[in-house]
Motif scaffolding. Structure first.
Motif, mmCIF file in Angstrom:
data_model
loop_
_atom_site.group_PDB
_atom_site.id
_atom_site.type_symbol
_atom_site.label_atom_id
_atom_site.label_comp_id
_atom_site.label_asym_id
_atom_site.label_seq_id
_atom_site.Cartn_x
_atom_site.Cartn_y
_atom_site.Cartn_z
ATOM 1 N N VAL A 128 59.012 60.092 17.385
ATOM 2 C CA VAL A 128 60.267 60.824 17.172
ATOM 3 C C VAL A 128 60.484 61.082 15.683
ATOM 4 O O VAL A 128 60.877 62.188 15.283
ATOM 5 N N VAL A 129 60.233 60.069 14.857
ATOM 6 C CA VAL A 129 60.391 60.243 13.410
ATOM 7 C C VAL A 129 59.447 61.327 12.901
ATOM 8 O O VAL A 129 59.830 62.192 12.103
ATOM 9 N N GLY A 130 58.203 61.301 13.379
ATOM 10 C CA GLY A 130 57.241 62.319 12.966
ATOM 11 C C GLY A 130 57.670 63.715 13.358
ATOM 12 O O GLY A 130 57.621 64.650 12.549
ATOM 13 N N ILE A 131 58.131 63.870 14.607
ATOM 14 C CA ILE A 131 58.607 65.175 15.062
ATOM 15 C C ILE A 131 59.821 65.614 14.252
ATOM 16 O O ILE A 131 59.967 66.784 13.884
ATOM 17 N N GLY A 132 60.706 64.643 13.940
ATOM 18 C CA GLY A 132 61.883 64.961 13.132
ATOM 19 C C GLY A 132 61.510 65.464 11.750
ATOM 20 O O GLY A 132 62.115 66.410 11.228
ATOM 21 N N LEU A 133 60.493 64.837 11.139
ATOM 22 C CA LEU A 133 60.048 65.285 9.819
ATOM 23 C C LEU A 133 59.471 66.696 9.863
ATOM 24 O O LEU A 133 59.669 67.483 8.934
ATOM 25 N N LEU A 134 58.780 67.013 10.942
ATOM 26 C CA LEU A 134 58.281 68.380 11.088
ATOM 27 C C LEU A 134 59.439 69.369 11.158
ATOM 28 O O LEU A 134 59.398 70.454 10.592
#
Length: 307
Positions: A128-134
């Motif tokens: 989720v954090v990775g997708i949020g950063l994208l």
């Protein structure tokens, strides 16, 4: 020789990675056809060509299917048509990497709903954090994301969940790849109204037809065949998190084929989703080796049809 039970998850992981590699490069090729055929026309041609190829190769025999098998194949086809059409409409307006990241919210939510272990939930959180950063990179980058493109990507996310559920259902009810072939045929029929102008255009242009065929193979035949086989070997929650590799490969395809940028923030986001994928896979493997319950497949209990 039949594969041992311990090898099934590794084969499933390899199949998902193969799908994640194939899909975004197919989408990158498809994006080059948008100026001529439009996203809806490309979607229709891609699905129709893929359906014809699989029907010729698999030669399904649906005459003996029961009502449940027909319903599963029809709903599978509906999810394929809607997911592909909305996703192609999204990447016509926003870059490939962020579009796949937003679309991935669908399987990510599914993985979160299906998980029953704290460690699995933690890996979902990392993803989720990775997708949020994208998403943040898309908002603060040189080119803000088009809101209509984001809306189409979110619609695709919802239908991606339906696709995962119905793919598991088809794999459980229909042996081999017959369900996939018939599902693609249903999707092709549903997309006929938006595909007629594109079909007329490519009929007189061999180069466009070849690009459409490449798109069909890379974006439909290979990934859907791999994913159907993977869902016979992996639980849906593990499958859902493994798909977090797809934004990484989508960013790579956008950079290599379409010349789209890959910023440091985007690279950090990609690293996080890869770590989440590796973590959830190793966790499932370790529990199997220790003799614990691993929910070895999505078919240990009946998969409910969506309401």
């Amino acid at each position: 020789m039949q594969k041992s039970a311990s090898s099934r998850p590794l084969v499933g992981v390899a199949l998902v990675i193969g799908s994640c590699l194939s899909l975004p490069f197919g989408a990158a090729v498809a994006a080059q056809l948008f100026p001529v055929l439009g996203p809806w026309g490309v979607t229709s041609l891609r699905v129709a060509i893929a359906a014809l190829l699989l029907l010729a190769i698999v030669r399904p025999k649906p005459r003996g299917w029961n009502r449940a098998q027909w319903a599963a194949a029809a709903l599978f086809g509906l999810s394929l048509a809607a997911m592909n059409a909305s996703f192609y409409a999204a990447i016509d307006r926003i870059p490939l990497g962020p579009a796949v990241a937003i679309e991935f919210l669908g399987p990510l939510v599914l993985a979160a709903v299906l998980t029953r272990r704290l460690a699995d939930a933690a890996w979902v959180g990392v993803a989720v954090v990775g997708i949020g950063l994208l998403g943040v990179d898309g908002l603060i980058g040189a080119e803000p994301l088009d809101p209509i493109g984001v809306m189409f990507a979110l619609i695709a996310a919802g239908f991606w969940v339906m696709y995962i559920r119905m793919s598991a259902r088809v794999g459980a009810l229909i042996p081999g790849s017959g369900g996939l072939a018939m599902g693609l045929a249903v999707a092709a029929v549903l997309l006929v109204p938006v595909g007629i102008p594109a079909a007329v255009t490519v009929a007189g242009d061999l180069q466009l037809l070849l690009l459409a065929a490449i798109t069909a193979v890379l974006s439909s035949v290979i990934p859907y065949s791999f994913e159907l086989a993977a869902l016979r070997r992996l639980p849906q929650r593990v499958f859902g998190v493994l798909l977090s590799l797809e934004p990484a490969f989508a960013t790579l395809a956008g950079w290599l084929v379409l010349g789209q940028s890959a910023t440091p923030l985007k690279m950090l986001a990609i690293a996080l989703v890869v770590v989440a994928s590796v973590g959830t896979t190793l966790g499932a493997r370790r529990r199997r080796d220790e003799g614990g319950r691993t929910d070895t497949g999505p078919f240990t209990a009946p998969i409910p049809l969506p309401d």
